[in-house]
Structure formats: C-alpha cells, structure tokens
Design an enzyme around this catalytic site. Structure first.
Site, PDB file in Angstrom:
ATOM      1  N   GLY A  12      57.557 -41.885  34.488  1.00 49.51           N
ATOM      2  CA  GLY A  12      58.710 -42.349  33.858  1.00 49.51           C
ATOM      3  C   GLY A  12      59.666 -42.815  34.940  1.00 49.51           C
ATOM      4  O   GLY A  12      60.555 -43.446  34.778  1.00 49.51           O
ATOM      5  N   LYS A 187      41.254 -46.543  26.887  1.00 48.21           N
ATOM      6  CA  LYS A 187      41.948 -46.020  27.912  1.00 48.21           C
ATOM      7  C   LYS A 187      41.636 -44.299  27.905  1.00 48.21           C
ATOM      8  O   LYS A 187      41.604 -43.965  28.935  1.00 48.21           O
ATOM      9  CB  LYS A 187      43.619 -46.176  27.493  1.00 48.21           C
ATOM     10  CG  LYS A 187      44.460 -45.342  28.973  1.00 48.21           C
ATOM     11  CD  LYS A 187      44.192 -45.854  30.540  1.00 48.21           C
ATOM     12  CE  LYS A 187      44.733 -44.888  31.357  1.00 48.21           C
ATOM     13  NZ  LYS A 187      46.039 -44.713  31.553  1.00 48.21           N
TER      14      LYS A 187
HETATM   15  P1  NAD Z   1      54.638 -35.900  35.250  1.00 51.84           P
HETATM   16  O1  NAD Z   1      53.856 -34.555  35.536  1.00 51.84           O
HETATM   17  O2  NAD Z   1      54.859 -36.355  36.717  1.00 51.84           O
HETATM   18  O3  NAD Z   1      55.743 -35.809  34.735  1.00 51.84           O
HETATM   19  C1  NAD Z   1      55.853 -35.286  33.472  1.00 51.84           C
HETATM   20  C2  NAD Z   1      56.600 -34.081  33.260  1.00 51.84           C
HETATM   21  O4  NAD Z   1      56.610 -32.962  34.201  1.00 51.84           O
HETATM   22  C3  NAD Z   1      58.264 -34.462  34.017  1.00 51.84           C
HETATM   23  O5  NAD Z   1      59.063 -33.872  33.002  1.00 51.84           O
HETATM   24  C4  NAD Z   1      58.563 -34.132  35.013  1.00 51.84           C
HETATM   25  O6  NAD Z   1      59.600 -33.798  35.748  1.00 51.84           O
HETATM   26  C5  NAD Z   1      57.839 -32.883  35.367  1.00 51.84           C
HETATM   27  N1  NAD Z   1      57.078 -32.428  36.611  1.00 51.84           N
HETATM   28  C6  NAD Z   1      56.411 -33.417  37.336  1.00 51.84           C
HETATM   29  N2  NAD Z   1      56.095 -32.609  38.388  1.00 51.84           N
HETATM   30  C7  NAD Z   1      56.655 -31.350  38.307  1.00 51.84           C
HETATM   31  C8  NAD Z   1      56.554 -30.455  39.200  1.00 51.84           C
HETATM   32  N3  NAD Z   1      55.874 -30.579  40.287  1.00 51.84           N
HETATM   33  N4  NAD Z   1      57.149 -29.129  38.637  1.00 51.84           N
HETATM   34  C9  NAD Z   1      57.759 -29.128  37.536  1.00 51.84           C
HETATM   35  N5  NAD Z   1      57.698 -30.128  36.720  1.00 51.84           N
HETATM   36  C10 NAD Z   1      57.261 -31.242  37.268  1.00 51.84           C
HETATM   37  O7  NAD Z   1      53.593 -36.683  34.605  1.00 51.84           O
HETATM   38  P2  NAD Z   1      53.096 -38.405  34.822  1.00 51.84           P
HETATM   39  O8  NAD Z   1      52.038 -38.460  35.625  1.00 51.84           O
HETATM   40  O9  NAD Z   1      54.260 -39.199  34.917  1.00 51.84           O
HETATM   41  O10 NAD Z   1      52.337 -38.518  33.284  1.00 51.84           O
HETATM   42  C11 NAD Z   1      53.211 -38.823  32.097  1.00 51.84           C
HETATM   43  C12 NAD Z   1      52.062 -39.362  31.095  1.00 51.84           C
HETATM   44  O11 NAD Z   1      51.629 -40.486  31.530  1.00 51.84           O
HETATM   45  C13 NAD Z   1      50.786 -38.414  30.736  1.00 51.84           C
HETATM   46  O12 NAD Z   1      50.437 -38.281  29.732  1.00 51.84           O
HETATM   47  C14 NAD Z   1      50.023 -38.827  31.800  1.00 51.84           C
HETATM   48  O13 NAD Z   1      48.568 -38.664  31.459  1.00 51.84           O
HETATM   49  C15 NAD Z   1      50.169 -40.529  31.537  1.00 51.84           C
HETATM   50  N6  NAD Z   1      49.703 -41.315  32.718  1.00 51.84           N
HETATM   51  C16 NAD Z   1      49.902 -41.051  33.812  1.00 51.84           C
HETATM   52  C17 NAD Z   1      49.492 -41.814  35.099  1.00 51.84           C
HETATM   53  C18 NAD Z   1      49.876 -41.638  36.497  1.00 51.84           C
HETATM   54  O14 NAD Z   1      49.277 -42.193  37.074  1.00 51.84           O
HETATM   55  N7  NAD Z   1      50.459 -40.435  36.667  1.00 51.84           N
HETATM   56  C19 NAD Z   1      48.904 -42.969  34.559  1.00 51.84           C
HETATM   57  C20 NAD Z   1      48.914 -43.293  33.348  1.00 51.84           C
HETATM   58  C21 NAD Z   1      49.412 -42.690  32.296  1.00 51.84           C
HETATM   59  C1  AOT Z   2      44.832 -44.142  35.682  1.00 46.66           C
HETATM   60  N1  AOT Z   2      45.263 -42.950  35.591  1.00 46.66           N
HETATM   61  O1  AOT Z   2      45.833 -42.682  33.551  1.00 46.66           O
HETATM   62  C2  AOT Z   2      45.630 -45.300  35.278  1.00 46.66           C
HETATM   63  O2  AOT Z   2      46.064 -40.781  36.346  1.00 46.66           O
HETATM   64  O3  AOT Z   2      46.274 -40.117  34.203  1.00 46.66           O
HETATM   65  C3  AOT Z   2      46.001 -40.745  35.271  1.00 46.66           C
HETATM   66  C4  AOT Z   2      45.693 -42.292  34.864  1.00 46.66           C
HETATM   67  C5  AOT Z   2      44.888 -46.670  35.242  1.00 46.66           C
HETATM   68  C6  AOT Z   2      43.830 -46.813  35.696  1.00 46.66           C
HETATM   69  C7  AOT Z   2      42.871 -45.902  36.073  1.00 46.66           C
HETATM   70  C8  AOT Z   2      43.598 -44.468  36.149  1.00 46.66           C
END
Ligand code: NAD
Ligand code: AOT
Length: 312
Positions: A12, A187
């Site tokens: 986000g 994905k």
């Molecule tokens: P995130 O855990 O960083 O954030 C999601 C929520 O968790 C937010 O509300 C955040 O404030 C809260 N949060 C994060 N860390 C925290 C902590 N230490 N303590 C308390 N609350 C905390 O999630 P994200 O990695 O941004 O993932 C969001 C979605 O996107 C998920 O479905 C994930 O699988 C997907 N996604 C993630 C990545 C990546 O590289 N991180 C890549 C592609 C898709």
């Molecule tokens: C990812 N990673 O989706 C993204 O960390 O949950 C994750 C995620 C793009 C390509 C490879 C891994």
C-alpha cells in the site's frame, strides 16, 4: 483523482507513494496505529530504489473514517485475513461511483468484496511489484513490477482499461487482462511456491532457487494448482507457469526479495496468508476430489511454524 489505499503496509505504501508522485490525491488508510502516527508526524519515508525520500501523504486510521470523505478509487492492499474488517471500516468512503480494485495475493477475495461493493464497481487483479517495511512509516522499495487487472463482471471493460491507464501514468506498469482468473492463478503459483518454501527454508527466492530440489518442488506445486484451476475452467500452461515462477530466482532481478510471508512470520512474528494460497488449493482439492499433497503439507508446515513462533 481521489485514491484511497486501504491497507497501507508495504505494498500500500508503494502504490500510495507512486500514485502520489504521479499527481493523484492519495489517502492511506490503515489499522496499525504506530504506522499511521509515524506517517502523520514525519511523512511516509521510503528508500526508493536506493534514494531516501519522504512523501507527505494524507493518512487515516481505519477506525476513524467518517462518512463525508467519499473517494473515486479504493485500492485494497490488506493482508487477506484483514480484508473483511477493512471493508467494514471503510464503508463510509464507498459512494455509488467508487471503484474498488483488489490486488491482494491469493484466491477468492471477490467473495468478501461482494458483500460491501456492487459487482460493477469491483475490479480484480494481481501485481508483480514487491515491497517491504523497515518499521512504522518506513518502506523499502526496489525493483520493477507490473499490474494486471480486469472488471469482475462484463460491461465494465472500458473502466478497467481506464484504471490500468491511471496506474500506468504513475509508473505502475498496469495492463488490462481479458483473462484475469488465469492471471490470478498464475501469480498464485508464484506465491504457492516461493512464499511457503522460503518461509520454511529460511531463505530468499534466489536462495531457494539455488537448491537442487527446488525445480521438482516448483513443478509439483504448480501441477496441483493447475489441477484445481482446471476444475474452474482455468487451463494453466504448466511449463510456461513453471518458467515464470523460476524467473523469480534470478538475484539480478527480484531473487533477493524475501516473500511477504517470510516478512510476516520470520521478521515480524505475524500470522501468514498460507490459508489463502496453498491452503485455498488444498480446500478446493478436497471439494473437487483432487489430491494436493504438497499444498496440504506446506500449509501444515507453515501453521506449525506459526504455532512454534507464537505468531499473532
Ligand atoms: P503488510 O503486512 O505490509 O501490510 C498489510 C497490513 O498489515 C497493513 O495494514 C499494515 O499496516 C499491517 N502491518 C504491516 N506490518 C505490521 C506490523 N509489523 N505490525 C502490525 N501491523 C502491520 O502487507 P503487504 O506485504 O503490503 O501485502 C499486502 C497484500 O499484497 C498481501 O495480499 C500480499 O500477499 C500482497 N503482495 C505483497 C507483496 C510484497 O512484496 N510485500 C508483493 C505482491 C503482493
Ligand atoms: C513476489 N512476492 O508476491 C512478487 O512477497 O508475497 C510476496 C510476493 C512478485 C514476484 C515474485 C514474488
């Protein structure tokens, strides 16, 4: 365009920051008080491709949303288990014209979104961008990525294409897909292999790829996802998907990324999304009478590790 990022953790923050730099009026909404407070006080700080930057973005605690702040577009970026509560909390932001785009990893989030948003306003997709948080208010963003999205029901194709253009105008490299369920399963195969295995084996994607059994494990898991997807009329090209998954091993591109599941459980002692990835395939496998032993086992291993680490 008024854009709300609902779930402003790692991803986000990335999307919020890039859309803000691209000239949109962005508000971050999140439930993590320390994170929201840090952004309010110091702005969103990020190491953005090696450069330290600060963006002064509007940010709200999700429990404080008021009914006067309707928005044009909501991008959902919670963890899967936080999605329902987020949608409940941001109900006041959703007007008749508000579009809602879901880019979470995993399968089947539309079942939850439909409870709060009319189907013509729902857009689903996935992203190959990555992101990490170094602490409250501080993101680490490197590498490149892309987004694929589509309207949930027929008739909204033009709006979906416009949304892709809005994201692309901010450098997010988004494309309209005419077969988003294929793309979401494709994905999910990346997450169904990388996330659980890296978490259990305590390594990043490049580290996993450097081990001899990696290829066989990837092939077997992708085959399980494909068997379940086939039952839903999504016919994955197994060889292409395996090749796609294995490009993630490359340390020159994104191989150094620790999947979000690793970040959750190992770095932050948080519960994981395993039930929405391999666990979802296991459940569907049982329903369709398809054996999914690797997904079953990986789901159990991750749950055992969550228990051992007393994750919350
Ligand atoms: P995130 O855990 O960083 O954030 C999601 C929520 O968790 C937010 O509300 C955040 O404030 C809260 N949060 C994060 N860390 C925290 C902590 N230490 N303590 C308390 N609350 C905390 O999630 P994200 O990695 O941004 O993932 C969001 C979605 O996107 C998920 O479905 C994930 O699988 C997907 N996604 C993630 C990545 C990546 O590289 N991180 C890549 C592609 C898709
Ligand atoms: C990812 N990673 O989706 C993204 O960390 O949950 C994750 C995620 C793009 C390509 C490879 C891994």
């Amino acid at each position: 365009m008024r854009i709300t990022i609902a779930g402003a953790g790692a991803m986000g923050s990335r999307f919020g920051l890039m859309l803000h730099k691209g000239g949109n009026e962005v508000t971050l909404v999140d439930g993590w008080l320390e994170h929201v407070t840090a952004i309010k006080e110091h702005g969103l700080q990020a190491n953005f491709n090696g450069e330290e930057i600060t963006a002064h973005l509007s940010v709200e605690l999700q429990s404080n949303i008021s009914s006067e702040e309707k928005t044009d577009l909501i991008i959902l970026f919670t963890k899967a288990m936080q999605l329902d509560k987020m949608l409940q909390d941001i109900k006041p932001l959703i007007a008749e014209h508000t579009k809602v785009l879901c880019l979470l990893n995993g399968i089947g989030h539309e079942d939850i979104i439909e409870k709060y948003v009319s189907k013509n306003n729902i857009f689903i997709g996935n992203t190959m961008w990555t992101a990490g948080l170094e602490g409250p208010g501080k993101a680490k963003l490197f590498g490149n990525g892309s987004v694929e999205l589509q309207n949930f029901i027929p008739g909204e194709e033009e709006t979906a294409k416009k949304l892709a253009n809005i994201l692309s105008a901010s450098g997010l490299n988004a494309n309209y897909s005419d077969n988003i369920h294929y793309s979401i399963y494709r994905k999910a195969c990346v997450n169904g292999t990388m996330n659980g295995l890296c978490t259990i084996l305590d390594t990043n994607m490049a580290g996993l790829g450097a081990t001899k059994p990696a290829h066989d494990m990837v092939v077997t898991i992708v085959k399980e996802f494909a068997a379940v997807a086939k039952h839903e009329e999504v016919n994955l090209d197994i060889d292409e998907v395996v090749e796609h998954v294995e490009t993630c091993f490359d340390p020159e591109t994104i191989g150094l990324h620790y999947p979000s599941m690793y970040q959750d459980l190992i770095n932050n002692n948080r519960l994981t999304e395993i039930d929405y990835i391999n666990g979802a395939v296991s459940r569907k496998g049982k329903k369709y009478q398809i054996a999914t032993p690797y997904c079953d086992f990986l789901t159990q291993l991750v749950h055992s590790k969550e228990e051992l680490l007393k994750a919350k």
